[in-house]
Motif scaffolding. Sequence first.
Motif, PDB file in Angstrom:
ATOM      1  N   LEU A 207       0.846  -1.189   0.000  1.00 34.73           N
ATOM      2  CA  LEU A 207       0.000   0.000   0.000  1.00 34.73           C
ATOM      3  C   LEU A 207       0.883   1.240   0.000  1.00 34.73           C
ATOM      4  O   LEU A 207       1.417   1.654   1.031  1.00 34.73           O
ATOM      5  N   GLN A 208       1.040   1.827  -1.183  1.00 34.37           N
ATOM      6  CA  GLN A 208       1.925   2.969  -1.376  1.00 34.37           C
ATOM      7  C   GLN A 208       1.189   4.028  -2.184  1.00 34.37           C
ATOM      8  O   GLN A 208       0.451   3.722  -3.112  1.00 34.37           O
ATOM      9  N   ARG A 209       1.435   5.276  -1.824  1.00 36.09           N
ATOM     10  CA  ARG A 209       0.885   6.391  -2.578  1.00 36.09           C
ATOM     11  C   ARG A 209       2.016   7.356  -2.884  1.00 36.09           C
ATOM     12  O   ARG A 209       2.767   7.752  -1.986  1.00 36.09           O
ATOM     13  N   ARG A 210       2.150   7.703  -4.162  1.00 37.08           N
ATOM     14  CA  ARG A 210       3.270   8.524  -4.621  1.00 37.08           C
ATOM     15  C   ARG A 210       4.600   7.889  -4.211  1.00 37.08           C
ATOM     16  O   ARG A 210       5.529   8.560  -3.799  1.00 37.08           O
ATOM     17  N   HIS A 211       4.643   6.557  -4.292  1.00 35.67           N
ATOM     18  CA  HIS A 211       5.843   5.773  -4.008  1.00 35.67           C
ATOM     19  C   HIS A 211       6.249   5.820  -2.540  1.00 35.67           C
ATOM     20  O   HIS A 211       7.351   5.392  -2.187  1.00 35.67           O
ATOM     21  N   GLN A 212       5.396   6.316  -1.678  1.00 30.18           N
ATOM     22  CA  GLN A 212       5.664   6.298  -0.243  1.00 30.18           C
ATOM     23  C   GLN A 212       4.797   5.232   0.406  1.00 30.18           C
ATOM     24  O   GLN A 212       3.586   5.163   0.163  1.00 30.18           O
ATOM     25  N   LYS A 213       5.423   4.406   1.225  1.00 30.94           N
ATOM     26  CA  LYS A 213       4.682   3.355   1.918  1.00 30.94           C
ATOM     27  C   LYS A 213       3.699   3.991   2.901  1.00 30.94           C
ATOM     28  O   LYS A 213       4.012   4.974   3.565  1.00 30.94           O
ATOM     29  N   VAL A 214       2.523   3.406   2.981  1.00 34.19           N
ATOM     30  CA  VAL A 214       1.464   3.927   3.838  1.00 34.19           C
ATOM     31  C   VAL A 214       1.090   2.915   4.924  1.00 34.19           C
ATOM     32  O   VAL A 214       0.928   3.266   6.086  1.00 34.19           O
ATOM     33  N   VAL A 215       0.936   1.646   4.530  1.00 35.14           N
ATOM     34  CA  VAL A 215       0.612   0.563   5.472  1.00 35.14           C
ATOM     35  C   VAL A 215       1.598  -0.572   5.230  1.00 35.14           C
ATOM     36  O   VAL A 215       1.865  -0.937   4.085  1.00 35.14           O
ATOM     37  N   GLU A 216       2.150  -1.106   6.322  1.00 37.56           N
ATOM     38  CA  GLU A 216       3.089  -2.233   6.229  1.00 37.56           C
ATOM     39  C   GLU A 216       2.676  -3.311   7.223  1.00 37.56           C
ATOM     40  O   GLU A 216       2.073  -3.006   8.255  1.00 37.56           O
ATOM     41  N   GLU A 217       3.033  -4.553   6.912  1.00 42.61           N
ATOM     42  CA  GLU A 217       2.668  -5.636   7.822  1.00 42.61           C
ATOM     43  C   GLU A 217       3.691  -6.760   7.773  1.00 42.61           C
ATOM     44  O   GLU A 217       4.449  -6.903   6.812  1.00 42.61           O
ATOM     45  N   ALA A 218       3.699  -7.538   8.838  1.00 41.90           N
ATOM     46  CA  ALA A 218       4.560  -8.708   8.925  1.00 41.90           C
ATOM     47  C   ALA A 218       3.785  -9.837   9.606  1.00 41.90           C
ATOM     48  O   ALA A 218       3.073  -9.593  10.586  1.00 41.90           O
ATOM     49  N   PRO A 219       3.895 -11.072   9.068  1.00 39.87           N
ATOM     50  CA  PRO A 219       4.581 -11.416   7.819  1.00 39.87           C
ATOM     51  C   PRO A 219       3.744 -11.022   6.602  1.00 39.87           C
ATOM     52  O   PRO A 219       2.554 -10.731   6.733  1.00 39.87           O
ATOM     53  N   ALA A 220       4.388 -11.008   5.423  1.00 39.28           N
ATOM     54  CA  ALA A 220       3.645 -10.744   4.187  1.00 39.28           C
ATOM     55  C   ALA A 220       2.606 -11.848   4.012  1.00 39.28           C
ATOM     56  O   ALA A 220       2.945 -13.030   4.027  1.00 39.28           O
ATOM     57  N   PRO A 221       1.318 -11.489   3.859  1.00 42.02           N
ATOM     58  CA  PRO A 221       0.278 -12.525   3.817  1.00 42.02           C
ATOM     59  C   PRO A 221       0.201 -13.232   2.472  1.00 42.02           C
ATOM     60  O   PRO A 221       0.593 -12.685   1.434  1.00 42.02           O
ATOM     61  N   ALA A 222      -0.306 -14.438   2.521  1.00 48.12           N
ATOM     62  CA  ALA A 222      -0.667 -15.213   1.319  1.00 48.12           C
ATOM     63  C   ALA A 222       0.501 -15.481   0.385  1.00 48.12           C
ATOM     64  O   ALA A 222       0.322 -15.575  -0.827  1.00 48.12           O
ATOM     65  N   LEU A 223       1.713 -15.611   0.945  1.00 47.96           N
ATOM     66  CA  LEU A 223       2.861 -16.000   0.121  1.00 47.96           C
ATOM     67  C   LEU A 223       3.042 -17.513   0.202  1.00 47.96           C
ATOM     68  O   LEU A 223       3.043 -18.084   1.297  1.00 47.96           O
ATOM     69  N   PRO A 224       3.221 -18.201  -0.916  1.00 49.20           N
ATOM     70  CA  PRO A 224       3.494 -19.643  -0.870  1.00 49.20           C
ATOM     71  C   PRO A 224       4.770 -19.921  -0.073  1.00 49.20           C
ATOM     72  O   PRO A 224       5.729 -19.138  -0.134  1.00 49.20           O
ATOM     73  N   PRO A 225       4.825 -21.011   0.676  1.00 53.65           N
ATOM     74  CA  PRO A 225       6.012 -21.318   1.483  1.00 53.65           C
ATOM     75  C   PRO A 225       7.303 -21.363   0.663  1.00 53.65           C
ATOM     76  O   PRO A 225       8.347 -20.894   1.127  1.00 53.65           O
ATOM     77  N   ASP A 226       7.230 -21.912  -0.559  1.00 58.16           N
ATOM     78  CA  ASP A 226       8.457 -22.007  -1.343  1.00 58.16           C
ATOM     79  C   ASP A 226       8.953 -20.619  -1.778  1.00 58.16           C
ATOM     80  O   ASP A 226      10.161 -20.379  -1.847  1.00 58.16           O
ATOM     81  N   LEU A 227       8.031 -19.686  -2.045  1.00 58.45           N
ATOM     82  CA  LEU A 227       8.440 -18.328  -2.405  1.00 58.45           C
ATOM     83  C   LEU A 227       9.026 -17.613  -1.187  1.00 58.45           C
ATOM     84  O   LEU A 227      10.023 -16.876  -1.312  1.00 58.45           O
ATOM     85  N   THR A 228       8.447 -17.831  -0.020  1.00 58.00           N
ATOM     86  CA  THR A 228       8.999 -17.244   1.206  1.00 58.00           C
ATOM     87  C   THR A 228      10.421 -17.731   1.436  1.00 58.00           C
ATOM     88  O   THR A 228      11.323 -16.944   1.765  1.00 58.00           O
ATOM     89  N   GLU A 229      10.641 -19.030   1.262  1.00 55.53           N
ATOM     90  CA  GLU A 229      11.987 -19.589   1.431  1.00 55.53           C
ATOM     91  C   GLU A 229      12.956 -18.992   0.417  1.00 55.53           C
ATOM     92  O   GLU A 229      14.117 -18.693   0.742  1.00 55.53           O
ATOM     93  N   GLU A 230      12.489 -18.787  -0.815  1.00 52.52           N
ATOM     94  CA  GLU A 230      13.346 -18.191  -1.837  1.00 52.52           C
ATOM     95  C   GLU A 230      13.727 -16.755  -1.468  1.00 52.52           C
ATOM     96  O   GLU A 230      14.889 -16.350  -1.621  1.00 52.52           O
ATOM     97  N   LEU A 231      12.759 -15.986  -0.960  1.00 53.73           N
ATOM     98  CA  LEU A 231      13.035 -14.612  -0.545  1.00 53.73           C
ATOM     99  C   LEU A 231      14.055 -14.582   0.586  1.00 53.73           C
ATOM    100  O   LEU A 231      14.982 -13.759   0.591  1.00 53.73           O
ATOM    101  N   HIS A 232      13.892 -15.472   1.563  1.00 53.22           N
ATOM    102  CA  HIS A 232      14.851 -15.549   2.669  1.00 53.22           C
ATOM    103  C   HIS A 232      16.247 -15.875   2.144  1.00 53.22           C
ATOM    104  O   HIS A 232      17.244 -15.250   2.553  1.00 53.22           O
ATOM    105  N   ALA A 233      16.327 -16.839   1.244  1.00 50.74           N
ATOM    106  CA  ALA A 233      17.631 -17.260   0.721  1.00 50.74           C
ATOM    107  C   ALA A 233      18.298 -16.136  -0.067  1.00 50.74           C
ATOM    108  O   ALA A 233      19.511 -15.915   0.049  1.00 50.74           O
ATOM    109  N   LEU A 234      17.521 -15.420  -0.879  1.00 48.79           N
ATOM    110  CA  LEU A 234      18.085 -14.313  -1.652  1.00 48.79           C
ATOM    111  C   LEU A 234      18.574 -13.197  -0.739  1.00 48.79           C
ATOM    112  O   LEU A 234      19.618 -12.576  -0.979  1.00 48.79           O
TER     113      LEU A 234
END
Length: 617
Positions: free
Chosen positions: A216-243
């Motif tokens: 959720l960004q307006r004019r490229h500025q973040k407005v709302v942030e959350e943790a963890p990122a919701p609805a990410l497949p486990p394998d994609l989460t693992e890939e993000l961590h590894a990268l």
Amino acid sequence: MIGTVLVANRGEIACRIVRTCGELGIRTVAVHSDADERALHARVADTAVRLPGAAPAETYLRADLIVKAAVAAGADAVHPGYGFLSENADFARAVLDAGLVWIGPPPQAIEAMASKTRAKQLMGLAPLAPDEVTDADLPVLVKAAAGGGGRGMRVVRRLEELSAALEGARAEAASAFGDGEVFVEPYVDDGRHVEVQILADTHGTVWALGTRDCSLQRRHQKVVEEAPAPALPPDLTEELHALAVRAARAVDYVGAGTVEFLVADGRAHFLEMNTRLQVEHPVTEAVFGLDLVAEQIRLAEGGALAPEPPRARGHAVEARLYAEDPAHDWTPQTGTLHRLAVPAGVRLDTGYEDGDPIGVHYDAMLAKIVAHAPTRAEAVRKLAGALERTVLHGPATNRDLLVRSLRHEEFTSARMNTGFYDRHLPELTAVPADPHAPLAAALAEARTGSRFGGWRNLPSQPQTKRYARGGEEIEIAYRHTRKGLTAEGVQVVHADPTLVVLEIDGVRRRFDVARYGDQIHVGATTLTVLPRFPAPAIQHAPGSLLAPMPGTIVKLAQGLITGSSVQAGEPIVWLEAMKMQHVISAPVTGTLTALPVTAGQQVELGTLLAVVQQDVS
């Protein structure tokens, strides 16, 4: 062991660092510009040092003055916070050369990753060369190589817009970060902005502390942030961590950092690595039960991380509260923050106290409000409710937008992406105002300073009050009677200067009222008291361009003088306020008949900047 930390920053992040240092028994030194002499961060630190000579917007970019202040104040370490010099390798070296501890990654790691162009090359990617962009590459994003926060960013959808976007982004980046380098990369309209928080020690251990979604960004500025990122497949989460871990190990990283990605079509695209603490770090702290500033200090002292990070628990959501006016294209606002109070149970990070001024020189963010709960749904509901009940008296803000965003079905179902506000901003902004707030204001005013409540023995005409709300003028009528105040269509149960209770269709509603000068706050509604006999309005010639906010004239269009012909939409004046540049353009095709301002001039809201007389064919 570190005994005294100089915080090379201001505002919310400086106050947040001071708070943790106090809990650790570490003394703190604040630095401040002349404009920030009475700012909260300068008041809460144990010691404050004025940075002399520089203009307010440049003060916190003066590495030489900051290092000199640290030495003079007896500090043995420097924490850069975020923004300003936090990703400046030369500043880190200057701190170390002065014999001080740098609470951040090694300068060579900053150098490798703080420039987004070099970071992409390190990760095997290459940005586009500005002079090689073609129609086939569009849309593209022009982006500052240093810093973040939406500064120095422009989306380009037509090739003829590229030159102006490059120029504007360079100027904005130079002002915000002291570095005007920009680059160009492909722009994806509907991806998700996902990032990974890392911590690394000097002993070879790197933690990936989960994911955050900042879509959720307006004019490229973040407005709302959350943790963890919701609805990410486990394998994609693992890939993000590894990268993220791979990026940290590639530069022998130490301390806290963030690796950012764009996730689209189930794939992760590397964006950048921020070699500093992020604005949104509190959501990660809430989920992992950590104090990341305390961890930064411990790692700077040579401490070691455990082999594995702590276990994540629950969900956290953060909303950024900005001083900006939705009724006037979200322009940054200045003035006095009379009152800011959040309900119990949520975290408030701010650089302001009640009564503090909001100036023109710095970012418009007032505060961050964070909610943590066992599930995402509970955390989102908790934050929306807390924002709705927050007492907020002062300039206009984005509070209502935040509440409605958090309750929007696309967000609650975790289907949002970076195009959320492109699709929904009009509907989220155009919400009917409370029709009874002006009456509550009038009844509260009627009880202010009146011994007998205004009652008369003889029947009389109704009393009236006039208010402005946005661009609307409202007149309210009420009567003083033997039984007290009355108004048509409602029952007045109670009225005093700070509280009005109305019964409307059998339902009692409470309205908390506060007045500051000609401004009245009734719950979440802000009204301006209009004089009984208004003064004649200042008349401006047709085609007059007025300053939409206080700021500094940074540039005038080259070659334009009185008598020049201009086209509708042609830029005339560049105005900088709160570290953002705003382009003031010709509203019509015609002749420039007045240009009374000069580059470098400070202007107030409503100052005449130019007059364009429309051509009559």
